[in-house]
Motif scaffolding. Sequence first.
Motif, mmCIF file in Angstrom:
data_model
loop_
_atom_site.group_PDB
_atom_site.id
_atom_site.type_symbol
_atom_site.label_atom_id
_atom_site.label_comp_id
_atom_site.label_asym_id
_atom_site.label_seq_id
_atom_site.Cartn_x
_atom_site.Cartn_y
_atom_site.Cartn_z
ATOM 1 N N THR A 187 43.040 34.541 38.761
ATOM 2 C CA THR A 187 43.271 34.728 40.179
ATOM 3 C C THR A 187 43.315 33.542 40.976
ATOM 4 O O THR A 187 42.418 32.532 40.600
ATOM 5 C CB THR A 187 41.928 35.727 40.536
ATOM 6 N N SER A 211 35.666 44.671 50.761
ATOM 7 C CA SER A 211 36.116 44.539 49.248
ATOM 8 C C SER A 211 35.173 43.658 48.526
ATOM 9 O O SER A 211 35.457 43.333 47.271
ATOM 10 C CB SER A 211 37.630 44.012 49.273
ATOM 11 N N MET A 223 35.203 34.145 48.366
ATOM 12 C CA MET A 223 35.930 35.041 47.407
ATOM 13 C C MET A 223 35.965 34.354 45.973
ATOM 14 O O MET A 223 35.856 35.069 44.892
ATOM 15 C CB MET A 223 37.342 35.468 47.637
ATOM 16 N N ALA A 267 37.865 39.036 51.954
ATOM 17 C CA ALA A 267 37.618 40.569 51.458
ATOM 18 C C ALA A 267 36.499 41.270 52.378
ATOM 19 O O ALA A 267 36.108 42.162 51.991
ATOM 20 C CB ALA A 267 36.566 40.150 50.173
ATOM 21 N N MET A 316 43.713 43.761 47.148
ATOM 22 C CA MET A 316 42.313 44.184 46.850
ATOM 23 C C MET A 316 42.250 45.581 46.589
ATOM 24 O O MET A 316 41.594 46.131 45.759
ATOM 25 C CB MET A 316 41.319 43.414 47.685
ATOM 26 N N ARG A 333 41.590 48.045 43.447
ATOM 27 C CA ARG A 333 40.329 49.231 43.423
ATOM 28 C C ARG A 333 40.963 50.470 42.792
ATOM 29 O O ARG A 333 40.467 51.241 42.169
ATOM 30 C CB ARG A 333 39.966 49.471 44.935
ATOM 31 N N LEU A 369 34.853 42.138 44.039
ATOM 32 C CA LEU A 369 35.475 40.848 43.360
ATOM 33 C C LEU A 369 34.721 40.711 42.011
ATOM 34 O O LEU A 369 35.571 39.976 41.152
ATOM 35 C CB LEU A 369 35.163 39.723 44.506
ATOM 36 N N LEU A 393 45.366 35.615 46.082
ATOM 37 C CA LEU A 393 44.789 36.028 47.303
ATOM 38 C C LEU A 393 44.872 34.676 48.309
ATOM 39 O O LEU A 393 44.297 33.646 48.290
ATOM 40 C CB LEU A 393 43.410 36.583 47.178
#
Length: 232
Positions: free
Chosen positions: A175, A164, A194, A90, A70, A74, A168, A85
């Motif tokens: 994903t 995070s 998430m 997050a 994550m 960024r 998202l 993930l």
Amino acid sequence: MAETLVLIPGLACTGRLFDAQIAALSGSRNVVVADHTQDDSVPAIAARLLKDAPERFALAGLSMGGYVAMEVMRQAPERVERLALLDTSARPDTPEASRDREQLIVLAQAGRFEEIHAKLWPRLVHPDHRNDRALQATVFGMLRDTGAEAYARQQHAIMNRADSRPLLSGIEIPTLVLVGEGDAITPPEIAREMADMIEWASLAIVPRAGHLSSLEQPERVAHAMRMWLEEG
């Protein structure tokens, strides 16, 4: 040129965490394991990964690896073609979790890896796998291979990671959010949180798996990752 898949292991884990997935997926793509042992912050680990990675790549991280993935999103979202993930969150660390990590760092620095393993093992795997001696030996071996200094750096990085969740909603690539149905550390409701925030996310809940889904159910995780990599 074959697509490159970059894998990021979890805390106190090595590339052995993904042995089965590497074997299953490397036939049609380059698969590399990122170095998450040299730096004591998630941004620094992500920056090292980006320095070593090709210009464009697929990215998958489990647990701590997810925190780093994550952060990569960024720092350089334009370089990531698809994201996975696995058994991660997050959310930032809680004060309670950080206090527990400080105690584990003390044990590591005293060379008491057996005590660390004994404290963590019941929460790492599904109840069906707690008596699996081969699996337990693999996990303990990765802890020993990581070593006290790298373990402390990793724990400090995890404790100071960013929240995070605001990131998202801006992820617009295929994903995969995957979690073991018995994950006691980052449970399915965290994965659902998430997946709900990421527009192009698919959620996979792996039966009879805990936090180390890639080791506990290697074929199921490899299949989910293959489907993710082949998604249009």
